[in-house]
Design an enzyme around this catalytic site. Structure first.
Site, short mmCIF file in Angstrom:
data_model
loop_
_atom_site.label_atom_id
_atom_site.label_comp_id
_atom_site.label_asym_id
_atom_site.label_seq_id
_atom_site.Cartn_x
_atom_site.Cartn_y
_atom_site.Cartn_z
CE LYS A 193 -4.98 -2.41 0.59
NZ LYS A 193 -5.10 -0.88 0.20
CB SER A 208 -1.02 0.08 0.99
OG SER A 208 -1.86 0.72 1.26
CG ASP A 232 8.22 5.04 -11.34
OD1 ASP A 232 8.95 3.86 -11.46
OD2 ASP A 232 7.03 5.14 -11.31
#
Length: 400
Positions: A333, A308, A319
């Site tokens: 998740k 999460s 990224d």
């Protein structure tokens, strides 16, 4: 350190947004299956067809006419609501009664009256496991240990119950006692303990300076208190002359979306932190500004229980190439829940969107793949040795 099938923990592990007040009308005068159905579905015939309503009314008549036990109308009503949401088949969508709602709100605030233990639950078996014990907590004082399996609370078996319900049974008024039955170790030793509940102020962030100026921050969950604790830890390490940083998110089940976004704003350059899309395809984008940016070498530790909000943190760092992800594949998740207040002290948590890291990739059911994959290998001769942490420190030093 890894527990497969992790759903949630830290008392409240689901990624949530702020409580929405007054969105659903609720309240029933007397039980009555038809009235209860109308409260759940909005009106007769919407959500449940006539055959379903008729069947529910038949069940009520059979209970009234033949059931020999006591009939608790409130429990039947609450069971109907739980069953309706449970029928979605979504492990993250849950109906909470009054007590569970109160416990949930206390847990997400970072303060509660309980024993100071973090729990996880296997999604397939329903087995509840202790993954962390807070220092100097009632749980530690009672002899509860990390990796214990919890199977009874106050003499009642809890395996298979919703984790929020289990937490609700453990928590209680300060000064009261709670009996726990545990299964410990490979030999499945049965252990019974009694803990005395008290006010717990959750310390979600801990930090220290490692050798060679490598800072270390561990985040156990993303609660309301976590942003300020993280910022204080970062400042303290900076003041000590930190040259690089390891952020440990292993077994962190997640928490509040706004909190992890605020923390990432301290770490990333200007740009998207995370985006989410709802069922209609509408996109919401959360961004960082240009005021803060962590420019030192960074590594983030993850494992299969990192979920999460932890995955939002790691995904954004990865990224932006702001650091290296070390450890094993995260939980996966990639969905967001929203908590709706039902205006009678109860609430419902529903999955309302999927979230995406800055690159736009989907991680739901997949997780974050580490840049440096290394499973945890315990050292029986040296229990304090942590091969994953050593690898993360090594990764940071290589970038100095």
């Amino acid at each position: 350190m890894q527990n497969k099938g992790f759903i949630r923990g830290a008392l409240l592990g689901a990624l949530t947004v702020l409580l929405i007040m007054g969105t659903v009308s609720c309240g029933i005068n007397g039980f009555g299956i038809r009235n209860a159905v109308r409260n759940v579905t909005g009106k007769s015939g919407e959500g449940l067809d006539d055959a379903a309503e008729t069947k529910l009314e038949l069940l009520e008549q059979l209970v009234d006419n033949y059931y020999t036990g006591d009939k608790d109308s409130e429990a039947l009503r609450e069971g109907l609501y739980k069953g309706y949401i449970g029928g979605l088949g979504d492990p993250y969508s849950v109906y909470y009664d009054e007590e569970e709602t109160k416990d949930m709100m206390e847990s997400s605030s970072g303060e509660y009256s309980g024993i100071g233990a973090v729990l996880t639950q296997d999604r397939d078996t329903g087995v509840v496991r202790i993954v962390q014990i807070y220092p100097d907590s009632p749980a530690e004082e009672a002899g509860v240990k990390a990796d214990d399996i919890l199977y009874k609370v106050a003499g009642e078996e809890i395996t298979g119950l919703d984790l929020t319900s289990v937490v609700s049974r453990i928590k209680g008024d300060e000064g009261t006692k709670v009996e726990l039955a545990l299964i410990r170790g490979d030999d499945a030793e049965e252990v019974a303990v009694t803990a005395v509940r008290r006010k717990i102020e959750v310390i979600t962030v801990s930090h220290e300076m490692k050798e060679d100026g490598i800072g270390y921050i561990r985040i156990t969950e993303f609660d309301s208190v976590t942003s300020s604790q993280y910022e204080e830890a970062l400042k303290d390490l900076e003041n000590q002359g930190m040259k690089g940083l390891v952020v440990d998110l292993r077994s962190n089940p997640g928490g509040n979306l706004d909190v992890v976004v605020d923390i990432l704003d301290l770490m990333l350059p200007e740009g998207t932190v995370v985006s989410m899309k709802d069922k209609s395809g509408e996109e919401t984008v959360y961004s960082s500004d240009e005021e803060h940016k962590f420019a030192k070498p960074l590594a983030v530790l993850m494992n299969g229980n990192s979920a999460s909000a932890s995955e939002i943190y790691a995904g954004a760092i990865q990224d932006y190439d702001a650091g290296e992800i070390v450890g094993t594949q995260s939980y996966g998740k990639g969905v967001v829940q929203q908590i709706f207040d039902l205006k009678d002290g109860t609430s419902v948590k529903l999955t309302i969107a999927e979230y995406f890291p800055p690159s736009g990739r989907s991680i739901n059911g997949k997780g974050i793949t580490p840049d440096i994959e290394i499973p945890y290998e315990p050292d029986e001769e040296n229990p304090d040795y942590d091969n994953q942490l050593e690898k993360a420190v090594e990764a940071v030093k290589s970038r100095l």
